[in-house]
Write an enzyme that holds these catalytic residues in place. Structure first.
Site, PDB file in Angstrom:
ATOM      1  CE1 TYR A 108      -3.609   2.681   0.963  1.00 12.42           C
ATOM      2  CE2 TYR A 108      -1.748   3.641   2.143  1.00 12.42           C
ATOM      3  CZ  TYR A 108      -3.017   3.762   1.605  1.00 12.42           C
ATOM      4  OH  TYR A 108      -3.680   4.952   1.697  1.00 12.42           O
ATOM      5  CD  GLU A 196      -6.122   4.635  -0.788  1.00 13.33           C
ATOM      6  OE1 GLU A 196      -6.067   4.643   0.444  1.00 13.33           O
ATOM      7  OE2 GLU A 196      -7.195   4.514  -1.420  1.00 13.33           O
TER       8      GLU A 196
END
Length: 387
Positions: A108, A196
């Site tokens: 991530y 993101e």
């Protein structure tokens, strides 16, 4: 402002961030053609909506061209319900067809603004594919935080440090560092509020790719980016918020029944808090600003009254740059244009206050005035309960 994943991919490519092969399609037959052009034996069919958490229903794997077409047929036109869409879901009008890749590991990566520290921050985790909130709750020790000096930017040393902390294979660390630096450059130059990547993947062939990309932009900086305005997808926006955006009005739709028209974001927040204090529910945030015209006030009234749940309108004005008489003229004109059908409570203080009150009094309209914010909010809440 939000954009679709396929649009974010195109932006990232401009910053030399490598992206897996893929292309957007608007029809099932077009989806099949795209998959055929991409080649391979596995494709991801990804619904394009302004929301994360699409994994349950919005992202599917196809292992032949017939499946690509069938999945696209199922998705296009559906309303995808995900954690970030609400119960009504979001309309899917396009799908991204992405060529399958051999994934070895997932990470991530997210860039955002840490308001407490007043600086950008890079969040990273070895738990790619999971929501960062869940990682924070279940594996807080697996979150890497790297604060960034805005005047310097993300340095090569910081990027290297993050990659090492993620325990990436040494063979791909240099590529991963370049990806992080490219992502930071896109985040900064496009005035993002969020960038993101979930997941950032390492492939069997040793490539490092963002497999999914989510970008949102600071609305206050859009004047610097006319190229971004054309990326707005009206089908993904709240219709009322879209009208407000077109009218140049900062507006956020809420769930209450007392519509608010206020000048200044701080005063607008205080107004909503006071409504809540007296047991009411604000229907919106609307900042008319310091230089509103009669036309802008009229547009604001039309927007507020377009919501059938609105039972009362509360206008709270502090006249500084924005003079009370100008707002009063706008209110009177707006009431004539929109045929006001709900009670209107007005409280105004400041520059040309007496003149503004006189304009309202002589208008002949059934306007309810108040001297203080507390009095205005109390009257609005009481009237809303009576409707």
């Amino acid at each position: 402002m939000k954009i679709h994943e396929y649009q974010a991919r195109e932006i990232l490519q401009d910053f030399d961030v490598p992206i897996p092969a893929g292309k957007v399609a608007e029809t099932p037959s077009q989806a099949r053609e795209v998959a055929e052009q991409l080649g391979g034996t596995v494709w991801a069919v990804k619904a394009q909506v302004h929301a994360g958490g699409r994994g349950k229903g919005g992202v599917k794997l196809a292992r032949n061209l017939e499946q690509v077409e069938e999945l696209a047929k199922t998705m296009i036109g559906m309303r995808l319900v995900a954690k970030q869409t609400g119960s009504d879901g979001a309309l899917v009008s396009k799908v991204l067809i992405q060529q399958g890749v051999n994934i070895v590991s997932e990470y991530y990566v997210g860039f955002l603004i840490d308001r407490a520290n007043q600086s950008p921050v890079l969040l990273a985790s070895s738990e790619g594919g999971m929501e960062i909130e869940k990682v924070a709750a279940d594996f807080p020790e697996k979150i890497v935080k790297e604060y960034i000096d805005s005047s310097v930017g993300l340095t090569k040393e910081q990027a290297k440090d993050v990659v090492v902390k993620l325990n990436m294979d040494e063979k791909v660390r240099e590529k991963a560092e370049k990806v992080l630096l490219g992502l930071w450059k896109a985040f900064k130059e496009k005035d993002c509020s969020l960038l993101e990547i979930n997941p950032l993947i390492v492939t069997k062939e040793g490539e490092v790719f963002p497999l999914d990309a989510k970008m949102t932009f600071d609305d206050n900086a859009l004047y610097r980016h006319p190229e971004l305005e054309v990326l707005i997808d009206p089908s993904q926006e709240d219709e009322t918020e879209l009208k407000a955006h077109e009218a140049g009005l900062p507006y956020i739709q809420l769930d209450g029944n007392i519509a608010c028209l206020v000048n200044g974001a701080g005063l607008a927040m205080a107004t909503m808090d006071t409504i809540k204090l007296f047991g009411g529910e604000p229907a919106n945030f609307l900042d008319i600003g310091g230089g509103a015209s009669v036309e802008k006030v009229t547009a604001a009234f039309e927007i507020m009254l377009s919501k059938p749940e609105v039972k009362v309108i509360l206008v709270n004005i502090f006249g500084g740059i924005m003079k009370c008489d100008t707002i009063a003229e706008g209110i009177v004109e707006a009431c004539k244009v929109v045929s006001l059908t709900v009670p209107l409570v007005v409280r105004m203080k400041g520059t040309h206050e007496d003149l503004g009150k006189q304009i309202l009094k002589e208008s002949g309209l059934p306007i309810i005035t108040a001297e203080t914010l507390g009095e205005a909010a109390l009257k609005a809440v009481s009237l809303a309960k009576e409707q």
